[in-house]
Write a protein that holds these residues in place. Sequence first.
Motif, PDB file in Angstrom:
ATOM      1  N   MET A 280       6.773   4.949   6.848  1.00 54.75           N
ATOM      2  CA  MET A 280       8.135   4.932   6.311  1.00 54.75           C
ATOM      3  C   MET A 280       8.251   5.945   5.183  1.00 54.75           C
ATOM      4  SD  MET A 280       9.349   0.943   6.283  1.00 54.75           S
ATOM      5  CE  MET A 280       9.333  -0.036   7.793  1.00 54.75           C
ATOM      6  N   SER A 281       9.450   6.440   4.970  1.00 50.90           N
ATOM      7  CA  SER A 281       9.675   7.424   3.904  1.00 50.90           C
ATOM      8  C   SER A 281       9.461   6.770   2.540  1.00 50.90           C
ATOM      9  CB  SER A 281      11.103   7.970   3.987  1.00 50.90           C
ATOM     10  OG  SER A 281      12.039   6.958   3.624  1.00 50.90           O
ATOM     11  N   ARG A 282       9.248   7.600   1.532  1.00 50.87           N
ATOM     12  CA  ARG A 282       8.999   7.090   0.185  1.00 50.87           C
ATOM     13  C   ARG A 282      10.217   6.315  -0.338  1.00 50.87           C
ATOM     14  NH1 ARG A 282       6.809  10.592  -5.048  1.00 50.87           N
ATOM     15  NH2 ARG A 282       6.902   8.861  -6.541  1.00 50.87           N
ATOM     16  N   ALA A 283      11.402   6.850  -0.094  1.00 51.38           N
ATOM     17  CA  ALA A 283      12.625   6.192  -0.583  1.00 51.38           C
ATOM     18  C   ALA A 283      12.806   4.825   0.080  1.00 51.38           C
ATOM     19  CB  ALA A 283      13.836   7.072  -0.311  1.00 51.38           C
ATOM     20  N   GLU A 284      12.583   4.780   1.389  1.00 52.69           N
ATOM     21  CA  GLU A 284      12.736   3.510   2.109  1.00 52.69           C
ATOM     22  C   GLU A 284      11.671   2.515   1.664  1.00 52.69           C
ATOM     23  OE1 GLU A 284      13.370   1.874   6.695  1.00 52.69           O
ATOM     24  OE2 GLU A 284      12.545   3.889   6.363  1.00 52.69           O
ATOM     25  N   THR A 285      10.449   3.013   1.444  1.00 46.16           N
ATOM     26  CA  THR A 285       9.351   2.156   0.978  1.00 46.16           C
ATOM     27  C   THR A 285       9.687   1.527  -0.370  1.00 46.16           C
ATOM     28  OG1 THR A 285       7.656   3.392   2.187  1.00 46.16           O
ATOM     29  CG2 THR A 285       6.929   2.127   0.262  1.00 46.16           C
ATOM     30  N   GLU A 286      10.166   2.351  -1.306  1.00 49.49           N
ATOM     31  CA  GLU A 286      10.501   1.847  -2.637  1.00 49.49           C
ATOM     32  C   GLU A 286      11.612   0.807  -2.575  1.00 49.49           C
ATOM     33  OE1 GLU A 286      11.382   5.271  -4.973  1.00 49.49           O
ATOM     34  OE2 GLU A 286       9.272   5.831  -5.257  1.00 49.49           O
ATOM     35  N   ALA A 287      12.592   1.032  -1.710  1.00 42.57           N
ATOM     36  CA  ALA A 287      13.709   0.092  -1.586  1.00 42.57           C
ATOM     37  C   ALA A 287      13.234  -1.245  -1.006  1.00 42.57           C
ATOM     38  CB  ALA A 287      14.800   0.694  -0.700  1.00 42.57           C
ATOM     39  N   LYS A 288      12.387  -1.180   0.009  1.00 39.14           N
ATOM     40  CA  LYS A 288      11.901  -2.409   0.645  1.00 39.14           C
ATOM     41  C   LYS A 288      10.973  -3.187  -0.297  1.00 39.14           C
ATOM     42  CE  LYS A 288      12.302  -1.055   5.523  1.00 39.14           C
ATOM     43  NZ  LYS A 288      13.267  -2.111   5.891  1.00 39.14           N
TER      44      LYS A 288
ATOM     45  N   LEU B 284       3.938  -0.586   4.684  1.00 39.45           N
ATOM     46  CA  LEU B 284       5.036   0.329   5.001  1.00 39.45           C
ATOM     47  C   LEU B 284       4.511   1.749   5.216  1.00 39.45           C
ATOM     48  CD1 LEU B 284       7.625  -0.968   2.378  1.00 39.45           C
ATOM     49  CD2 LEU B 284       7.372  -1.654   4.774  1.00 39.45           C
TER      50      LEU B 284
ATOM     51  N   ARG C 104      13.121  -4.946  -2.848  1.00 42.29           N
ATOM     52  CA  ARG C 104      13.827  -6.086  -2.259  1.00 42.29           C
ATOM     53  C   ARG C 104      12.872  -7.262  -2.039  1.00 42.29           C
ATOM     54  NH1 ARG C 104      17.325  -4.783   2.879  1.00 42.29           N
ATOM     55  NH2 ARG C 104      15.283  -4.645   3.889  1.00 42.29           N
TER      56      ARG C 104
END
Length: 360
Positions: free
Chosen positions: A113-121, A108, A124
């Motif tokens: 990708m942004s840190r927030a999006e990375t953590e969410a993915k 990622l 998941r």
Amino acid sequence: MADTADATPFVVFDRVQKSYDGETLVVKDLNLAIGKGEFLTMLGPSGSGKTTCLMMLAGFETATHGDIRLAGRPINQVPPHKRGIGMVFQNYALFPHMTVNENLAFPLQVRRMSRAETEAKVARALDMVQMRDFGGRRPAQLSGGQQQRIALARALVFEPDLVLMDEPLGALDKQLREHMQYEIKHIHQSLGVTVVYVTHDQSEALTMSDRIAVFNEGVIQQLAAPATLYEKPENSFVAQFIGENNKLHGIVRAAENGAVRVEIDGGGEGLALPVKASRPGERTMLSIRPERVTVGEGGLTGKVLELIYHGDHIRCRMNVLGHEDFIVKVPNTPAHAQLRVGEATAIGWRVEDCRALDPI
């Protein structure tokens, strides 16, 4: 999965050939179309060309001739990291110095990708393989099965449209391997991702696949759904490679009512569906599955050599016309309790369960 027969193919091999030395073709004029969302397994013995095909699709090998297309665009000249394909290998290929979270975040971060999006993915993906509590561990602190789950999560974390798997369960013990087969199949069904899977394990292929391409000597011998491959093999190689199979050689003597009458070597006759042999005088190999042989009736005689208890069935090894490895799977019911080692019994089969194939 939706029927892909009329859909636009997602992956296409168009007249693809591969040679490493300029002389010997390890893949010969391959034409193969894979539908979007399909789980296709490339199955075959070592050296059959299946892994080479996967590596060409991934971009780690280059086709000597022909085109490979992904979502309609040629990818022969596209480097591996720009194909957007997830990969799962047998040896997991996890970074040992990184935690599980860092391993999953890496693809990622490469995609910025942004840190927030990375953590969410990452969260998941870990939930998907039931490993949410292991994010802080390093690969060396995980079992083989856990490492394989993480490798699968890393291949899926950036939500690719295509995932390639090369013998991903080969290093696991039997029970865990069977469990992971169902896990991978369930993930495939829930995500709708296209999977191309390579294995030499025919039971694994039958369990997981929408369709199976059976390879031998660089050529697809048959491409079909698992049940079709098992029930209707098109040649002797497929019949022998997929599942257990009894073979009896002989000569076609007559064709009658859509069947052929075969004089079996060693004496006796049998009826079969003509698949690769239909004319009188032709040599053939009769192919019959062990569970389709009937005991106590029929035109042949089998002498019981061995009885092995399998719980729901009895595996009976017989001598039939000099063949001492003729296997019959008998349901474990009182009606079949009369079988005794050393005794002879009549055996037979329905015409539609026996196929007259090429003699090997």
